[in-house]
Write an enzyme that holds these catalytic residues in place. Structure first.
Site, short mmCIF file in Angstrom:
data_model
loop_
_atom_site.label_atom_id
_atom_site.label_comp_id
_atom_site.label_asym_id
_atom_site.label_seq_id
_atom_site.Cartn_x
_atom_site.Cartn_y
_atom_site.Cartn_z
N LYS A 171 -51.56 41.92 8.31
CA LYS A 171 -50.83 41.03 7.40
C LYS A 171 -49.88 40.12 8.17
CE LYS A 171 -49.34 39.04 3.71
NZ LYS A 171 -48.71 39.68 2.56
N LYS A 239 -38.88 36.04 5.91
CA LYS A 239 -38.83 37.46 6.23
C LYS A 239 -40.08 37.91 6.97
CE LYS A 239 -40.45 40.24 3.45
NZ LYS A 239 -41.76 40.95 3.23
#
Length: 296
Positions: A171, A239
């Site tokens: 990811k 983030k």
């Protein structure tokens, strides 16, 4: 229905709510919990059971799914799952968090007789609505097989990529690619417009050639309209790029373009656009180019 039937779903944001809805449509019994109750109430209309808290959602569940903003959020909820979960419960964390944290939680779960998968997703809000997410799964093969019917109710591509933490590593690579491609699409749009070329046919032909990509397919129309209504917020991508940089450092690899993409995303957030869609990078290119359109 074979396999798991009772699902606890925790985290009903832009991604989580439609993912939970697809589980309900697939016939699963779903208990839902979110810190703000509105999303849970909307899912109740589809047959979900609104839970009063994490422990209430988890009791009696076969699988608990978390879709939460950041590593500390998942770690806090994980402690509640450990306390309330029965032996054999499988926790599939579908958030995007630090790979090391996923590995640590999987080890803790095993010590307590529970099972854990890291199963982050890609595909954005539309993919979540359509049940067409790409799901990259880390964990034990037997646990992936057990959870696969549940995951396939939310995603069209479900791939076991390796042991615990591997899903989060893949990811991170996904978020690296997405940020870089959005920035390049933004620069290409501004270049075409500034050169006096109609951008709509330009985008169509670019999408049909070697430069074609999902950002052009799914996001270009909004980018051309300078509509940055959030499907995936700058805050979250910022983030995620922090996770990317940390993962690269841990692996000992250099990602110069990724580091630049992280700086550009961080600058966009610092300029007050954290709540905008990550395609708002286009507005930043506008401003840097003196085009005067900016970010809505």
């Amino acid at each position: 229905m074979d396999g798991p039937q009772r699902i606890a779903f925790i985290g009903l944001g832009i991604m989580g709510a439609p993912m939970a809805a697809n589980l309900l449509k697939a016939g699963y019994q779903v208990a839902v919990y979110n810190r703000s109750p509105g999303a849970a109430e909307r899912l109740a209309a589809l047959g979900a059971r609104p839970a009063t808290g994490v422990a209430d959602a988890v009791r009696g569940a076969d699988v608990v799914i978390t879709v939460l903003p950041d590593t500390p959020d998942v770690e806090a909820v994980f402690e509640e799952i450990l306390a309330a979960g029965a032996p054999g419960l499988l926790h599939a964390d579908m958030s995007t968090i630090d790979p090391g944290a996923s590995r640590a939680m999987a080890a803790r779960a095993a010590e307590d007789g529970l099972r854990a998968l890291d199963a982050p997703v890609s595909g954005g809000e539309q993919g979540a609505i359509e049940g067409a997410l790409s799901i990259m799964v880390g964990g034990e093969a037997a646990d992936v097989a057990y959870a696969r019917p549940v995951l396939e109710a939310m995603g069209s591509t479900v791939v076991h990529v390796g042991p615990s933490g591997s899903g989060q590593t893949v990811k991170a690579a996904n978020q690296l690619l997405v940020a870089g491609i959005i920035e390049l699409v933004a620069e290409a749009i501004v270049l075409v417009e500034a050169s006096g070329v109609d951008p709509e046919p330009a985008v169509r032909v670019l999408a049909g050639g070697l430069a074609g990509n999902r950002i052009l397919d799914r996001k270009a129309a909004g980018m051309l309209a300078r509509d940055f209504t959030p499907g995936f917020r700058v805050d979250l991508h910022h983030k995620d790029l922090g996770i990317v940089l940390a993962a690269a450092r841990a692996a000992g690899v250099t990602i110069p373009l990724g580091a630049l993409a992280a700086q550009l995303m961080g600058a966009l957030r610092a300029q007050g656009h954290g709540g905008s869609d990550h395609t708002a990078l286009l507005g930043q290119v506008d401003r840097l180019s003196g085009r005067g359109r900016g970010t809505s």
